[in-house]
Design an enzyme around this catalytic site. Structure first.
Site, PDB file in Angstrom:
ATOM      1  N   GLU A  47     -13.801 -33.491 -24.147  1.00  0.00           N
ATOM      2  CA  GLU A  47     -14.090 -33.467 -22.716  1.00  0.00           C
ATOM      3  C   GLU A  47     -13.233 -34.525 -22.034  1.00  0.00           C
ATOM      4  O   GLU A  47     -12.530 -35.297 -22.682  1.00  0.00           O
ATOM      5  CB  GLU A  47     -15.578 -33.701 -22.455  1.00  0.00           C
ATOM      6  CG  GLU A  47     -16.460 -32.547 -22.915  1.00  0.00           C
ATOM      7  CD  GLU A  47     -17.934 -32.758 -22.606  1.00  0.00           C
ATOM      8  OE1 GLU A  47     -18.266 -33.790 -22.001  1.00  0.00           O
ATOM      9  OE2 GLU A  47     -18.736 -31.900 -22.981  1.00  0.00           O
ATOM     10  N   HIS A  62     -20.323 -34.585 -10.521  1.00  0.00           N
ATOM     11  CA  HIS A  62     -19.763 -33.642 -11.493  1.00  0.00           C
ATOM     12  C   HIS A  62     -18.808 -32.707 -10.759  1.00  0.00           C
ATOM     13  O   HIS A  62     -19.141 -32.172  -9.699  1.00  0.00           O
ATOM     14  CB  HIS A  62     -20.868 -32.838 -12.176  1.00  0.00           C
ATOM     15  CG  HIS A  62     -20.408 -32.153 -13.424  1.00  0.00           C
ATOM     16  ND1 HIS A  62     -19.598 -31.036 -13.397  1.00  0.00           N
ATOM     17  CD2 HIS A  62     -20.615 -32.431 -14.732  1.00  0.00           C
ATOM     18  CE1 HIS A  62     -19.345 -30.659 -14.635  1.00  0.00           C
ATOM     19  NE2 HIS A  62     -19.942 -31.482 -15.463  1.00  0.00           N
ATOM     20  N   ARG A  91     -13.727 -38.056 -14.655  1.00  0.00           N
ATOM     21  CA  ARG A  91     -14.368 -37.288 -13.587  1.00  0.00           C
ATOM     22  C   ARG A  91     -14.081 -37.818 -12.197  1.00  0.00           C
ATOM     23  O   ARG A  91     -13.930 -37.043 -11.242  1.00  0.00           O
ATOM     24  CB  ARG A  91     -15.881 -37.236 -13.821  1.00  0.00           C
ATOM     25  CG  ARG A  91     -16.276 -36.322 -14.952  1.00  0.00           C
ATOM     26  CD  ARG A  91     -17.767 -36.348 -15.182  1.00  0.00           C
ATOM     27  NE  ARG A  91     -18.132 -35.446 -16.278  1.00  0.00           N
ATOM     28  CZ  ARG A  91     -19.346 -35.367 -16.788  1.00  0.00           C
ATOM     29  NH1 ARG A  91     -20.308 -36.136 -16.319  1.00  0.00           N
ATOM     30  NH2 ARG A  91     -19.611 -34.524 -17.773  1.00  0.00           N
ATOM     31  N   HIS A 131     -24.306 -36.179  -9.795  1.00  0.00           N
ATOM     32  CA  HIS A 131     -24.654 -35.847 -11.176  1.00  0.00           C
ATOM     33  C   HIS A 131     -25.320 -36.983 -11.941  1.00  0.00           C
ATOM     34  O   HIS A 131     -26.328 -36.778 -12.604  1.00  0.00           O
ATOM     35  CB  HIS A 131     -23.378 -35.416 -11.903  1.00  0.00           C
ATOM     36  CG  HIS A 131     -23.590 -34.943 -13.306  1.00  0.00           C
ATOM     37  ND1 HIS A 131     -24.466 -33.923 -13.627  1.00  0.00           N
ATOM     38  CD2 HIS A 131     -23.030 -35.346 -14.483  1.00  0.00           C
ATOM     39  CE1 HIS A 131     -24.437 -33.705 -14.932  1.00  0.00           C
ATOM     40  NE2 HIS A 131     -23.598 -34.559 -15.478  1.00  0.00           N
ATOM     41  N   ARG A 153     -18.864 -43.264 -15.802  1.00  0.00           N
ATOM     42  CA  ARG A 153     -19.324 -42.891 -17.148  1.00  0.00           C
ATOM     43  C   ARG A 153     -18.355 -41.920 -17.820  1.00  0.00           C
ATOM     44  O   ARG A 153     -17.939 -40.935 -17.235  1.00  0.00           O
ATOM     45  CB  ARG A 153     -20.708 -42.242 -17.057  1.00  0.00           C
ATOM     46  CG  ARG A 153     -21.235 -41.703 -18.380  1.00  0.00           C
ATOM     47  CD  ARG A 153     -22.590 -41.050 -18.192  1.00  0.00           C
ATOM     48  NE  ARG A 153     -22.528 -39.854 -17.370  1.00  0.00           N
ATOM     49  CZ  ARG A 153     -22.421 -38.618 -17.854  1.00  0.00           C
ATOM     50  NH1 ARG A 153     -22.342 -38.414 -19.151  1.00  0.00           N
ATOM     51  NH2 ARG A 153     -22.389 -37.583 -17.032  1.00  0.00           N
TER      52      ARG A 153
END
Length: 543
Positions: A126, A243, A289, A350, A385
């Site tokens: 990811e 997100h 992200r 998110h 994160r």
């Protein structure tokens, strides 16, 4: 000034029997901690909805751990530090990544079956990860699979007493120690006091303060709000992760489309069909992200579209069928075929990177109060994160909390006195009523527009002005009304977030200021802590 309690504790209906520990929340952090403690101690689990209604249930992407060579914990450490953009606590990250493989073993011992490929646990990549290290269960239903097993296992444990549909309102304190919880039974409206030797906050996030969120309806920031009212320090609350890929269904609900789909090779395209991440980051669609979201917002503004496209049409149909059965099914319900159609997606709130400040054992600045999961600020996430580090963080720090509380229960005597109570202002007769539904909509709208992905001083000032009208309004307090209590908590959390965001005059990670577009390590490589009426600046520890 924000009142000490949302409901006057002297109005309680009954006092429950004391217990060793109360856990507030029933996600992966709360249930795993409760299960471990229940081996030797009496535990209560309080949750505002059903046991399974938690952010964990909706976690599609997976859980990160360096379990297979050539990957190693040092690689996971480096990726986490890079994603955190200068605000990670290096020791907190080490604790996380070094203990992650052991937590995977513990999950397997509980009966959780991870996806297998060619006889081994299947690992995927990811955003921000340099190696495949994301484990999945049930394809894209990892959180749901873990939550179901934890709920089933915990219900078979005799030392856990469950309180579903039970609203934990406030923490009881005495001489700087947490002594229990004030709760509202949502089924009969009774206010009850629960003394406990220790309390663990695992109540999840704050997503409902924004218009678009992947969080469940219960994520109204209750844990952070009650901890702040009790005097605990709140850290890094300005850092909220959005997100990138959330799909709006026909019935106007939001459905998260896992980042793992981009990990398998899916593209992001603007509404004209052009890929826009290729020249923005070496990892393109797999960039961290915050970088992906910021670029999505820029592209949507430039093209005057409120979406971008997620394109998986070039991926093998068998891969999509095996890895993403839930996503395929949900899109099919909405008339789309992931093999053939471009999917409209947009960012949504998110994950809360900050929260209630803890040490490495999960202890907050209020003795006997511990915190883990999304509600906690362990220092492991920094300003952004790393994908799939959330579930594993809840497990690792929940384990540390279990060991610490177990040790203390063997060595210490629990507080025996309740109070003294600091009474909140009582609602006056004839106080002006509030339209809580309207204010909630207005709060979510202004937070999204002015304190969401992009911020500036003017917009944050407008948010602060709106919040100031209601955050201590007497009509929201001393009311046994779930919607009023949630609104009081949402306003409190929004107040804290906006205050920290206004103070941080730079852009870093998930905190982006239009008026301060650059990262300022000289002045702002530090944490902002808010505690009662104090603002504390804490230097980041070096590796």
């Amino acid at each position: 000034m924000i009142p000490r309690y949302v409901i006057n504790p002297s109005d309680y209906y009954q006092q429950a029997d004391p217990c060793d520990c109360i856990v507030i929340g029933s996600g992966i952090a709360g249930l795993s901690t409760a299960i471990r403690l229940s081996q030797k101690h009496k535990v209560k689990v309080l949750t505002k909805s059903s046991l399974s209604e938690s952010t964990t249930w909706y976690a599609q992407g997976g859980i990160a751990a360096a379990i297979k060579k050539p990957d190693f914990w040092k690689n996971h450490y480096r990726d986490t530090i890079v994603a955190g953009q200068g605000l990670c606590d290096p020791e907190a990250v080490k604790i996380l990544v070094k203990n992650a493989p052991k937590m995977i073993e513990k999950l397997i011992e509980l009966g959780i079956v991870f996806d297998i490929s060619e006889g081994e646990i299947s690992l995927t990549t990811e955003g921000g990860h340099s190696y495949p290290r994301i484990l999945h269960a049930g394809g894209d239903a990892t959180g749901e699979e873990i939550e179901k097993k934890l709920v089933k296992y915990s219900q078979s444990t005799k030392n856990i007493q469950f309180y579903p549909n039970y609203f934990a309102l406030d923490l009881m304190t005495d001489n700087g120690q947490c002594t229990g919880v004030i709760g509202l039974n949502l089924e009969n409206g009774q206010l009850e006091i629960h003394p406990a030797a220790f309390v663990v906050l695992a109540s999840g996030g704050i997503g409902q303060i924004f218009n678009l969120t992947t969080n469940p309806d219960i994520s109204t920031g209750d844990g952070i709000a009650m901890a702040y009212r009790a005097g605990a320090a709140i850290m890094d609350i300005e850092f909220v992760q959005f997100h990138p890929t959330v799909f709006r269904t026909k019935d106007k609900k939001l459905f998260l489309i896992s980042e793992a789909l981009r990990g398998e090779g899916a593209y992001l395209r603007d509404c004209q069909g052009k890929r826009f991440m290729l020249d923005k980051h070496p990892l393109a669609e797999l960039a961290p992200r915050d970088i992906v979201v910021k670029e999505m917002v820029r592209v949507m503004n430039e093209t005057n579209c409120n979406f971008v496209y997620l394109d998986a049409t070039h991926l093998p149909a068998t891969t999509l069928k095996v890895r993403f059965p839930n996503i395929l099914y949900k899109l099919k319900e909405n008339g789309l075929n992931l093999n053939k159609d471009l999917v409209k997606v947009s960012p949504a709130a998110h994950y809360m990177n900050g929260g209630v400040k803890t040490d490495y054992q999960g202890l907050t600045t209020l003795d006997r109060l511990y915190s883990c999961g999304e509600v906690a600020a362990t220092g492991a996430h920094g300003a952004n994160r790393l994908a799939s580090n959330s579930l594993i963080e809840g497990l690792v720090y929940g384990w540390n909390i279990y060991r610490e509380i177990d040790r203390r229960l063997k060595q210490e005597t629990a507080p025996s006195q309740l109070g003294p109570w600091q009474m909140p202002p009582v609602q006056k007769e004839g106080a002006q009523p509030l339209d809580t539904d309207k204010i909630r909509r207005q709060l979510r709208q202004i937070m999204t527009q002015k304190a969401g992905i992009l911020r500036d001083a003017k917009g944050l000032g407008q948010v602060s002005g709106f919040i100031a009208q209601y955050v201590n309004h007497e009509a929201l307090y001393n009311q046994k009304d779930k919607s009023k209590i949630e609104l009081a908590n949402m306003l409190t959390v929004s107040y804290l977030l906006t205050k920290a965001a206004a103070l941080r005059e730079e852009s870093r990670g998930t905190h982006q200021r239009n008026d301060f577009p650059h990262t300022d390590d000289v002045n702002w490589r530090k944490h902002i802590l808010l505690q009662k009426d104090k603002i504390i600046f804490e230097e980041v520890k070096d590796a």
